[in-house]
Motif scaffolding. Structure first.
Motif, short mmCIF file in Angstrom:
data_model
loop_
_atom_site.label_atom_id
_atom_site.label_comp_id
_atom_site.label_asym_id
_atom_site.label_seq_id
_atom_site.Cartn_x
_atom_site.Cartn_y
_atom_site.Cartn_z
N ARG A 32 61.74 25.03 11.82
CA ARG A 32 62.85 25.02 10.86
C ARG A 32 63.49 26.40 10.73
O ARG A 32 64.53 26.54 10.11
N LYS A 33 62.86 27.42 11.34
CA LYS A 33 63.40 28.79 11.31
C LYS A 33 64.45 29.02 12.39
O LYS A 33 65.16 30.02 12.37
N GLY A 39 64.15 21.95 13.05
CA GLY A 39 63.41 20.80 12.54
C GLY A 39 63.60 19.51 13.33
O GLY A 39 63.00 18.50 13.00
N GLN A 40 64.44 19.54 14.35
CA GLN A 40 64.70 18.30 15.09
C GLN A 40 63.58 17.99 16.08
O GLN A 40 62.84 18.87 16.51
N ILE A 41 63.50 16.72 16.44
CA ILE A 41 62.54 16.25 17.43
C ILE A 41 63.16 16.47 18.80
O ILE A 41 64.32 16.10 19.03
N GLU A 109 58.87 28.73 17.61
CA GLU A 109 59.79 27.74 18.19
C GLU A 109 59.42 26.30 17.88
O GLU A 109 60.29 25.45 17.78
N VAL A 110 58.12 26.02 17.77
CA VAL A 110 57.65 24.64 17.63
C VAL A 110 56.71 24.51 16.44
O VAL A 110 55.71 25.23 16.36
N GLU A 111 57.02 23.60 15.51
CA GLU A 111 56.15 23.37 14.35
C GLU A 111 54.98 22.46 14.67
O GLU A 111 53.89 22.64 14.15
#
Length: 178
Positions: A32-33, A39-41, A109-111
């Motif tokens: 989300r940063k 936040g997108q898939i 980069e990836v949550e």
């Protein structure tokens, strides 16, 4: 088009792994940063570096974002290109069959990683979305997850090809219930 009008190019890996004999797509939830598509898939991927082959971009980005090294990739196959409708980037997807489930997320980069059984996309009807620009895209509404835009279009246009490749390479063996 003049040189300045050319679309930027990006490449993504469409990673597939088997879990208990079933093929799963590996999706990411973007941090989300991030400035772009927070936040997108999505699939692991990014913008092509100058002089870099597109499949190299996809593999490099997969290593950077989710920590899968190239030694885990059994096979890479080019899938159908799409374009992002908002940022106007030409996205070149590459199917990668992974042999190991070893991941190291780059949290900048990836949550999170999301594993979705491939057959769930076969059983889920895509829905059309009309954007404010008047353009249309699609989404898949899955339990607890919405996959839309370029990622959904890559899945939609590639699903049958992915299944054919998985069957023809012997990577998976489907039982036909007809």
């Amino acid at each position: 088009m003049t040189g300045g009008d050319a679309l930027r190019e990006a490449a993504v890996i469409v990673p597939v792994i088997t879990i208990e004999g079933e093929p799963y797509l590996i999706l990411t939830r973007r941090s989300r940063k991030l400035k772009s598509h927070p936040g997108q898939i999505s699939f692991p991927g990014g913008i092509r570096d100058n002089g870099e082959e597109l499949w190299e971009t996809a593999l490099r980005e997969m290593e950077e974002e989710i920590g899968v090294d190239r030694d885990s990739v059994l096979f890479v196959h080019c899938l159908e290109m799409t374009e992002t409708l908002m940022s106007r980037i030409e996205v070149h997807p590459f199917l990668a069959l992974l042999s190991r489930r070893v991941f190291r997320l780059n949290k900048e980069e990836v949550e999170e990683l999301i594993f979705v059984e491939l057959s769930l996309f076969q059983r889920t009807k895509e829905e059309v979305i009309r954007l404010p620009s008047g353009e249309e895209t699609i989404k898949y509404r899955l339990p607890g997850l919405v996959v839309w835009g370029a990622t959904a279009r890559i899945i939609d246009s590639s699903l049958e090809k992915i299944l054919d490749i998985l069957l023809n390479t012997g990577y998976i063996d489907f039982i036909n219930d007809d």
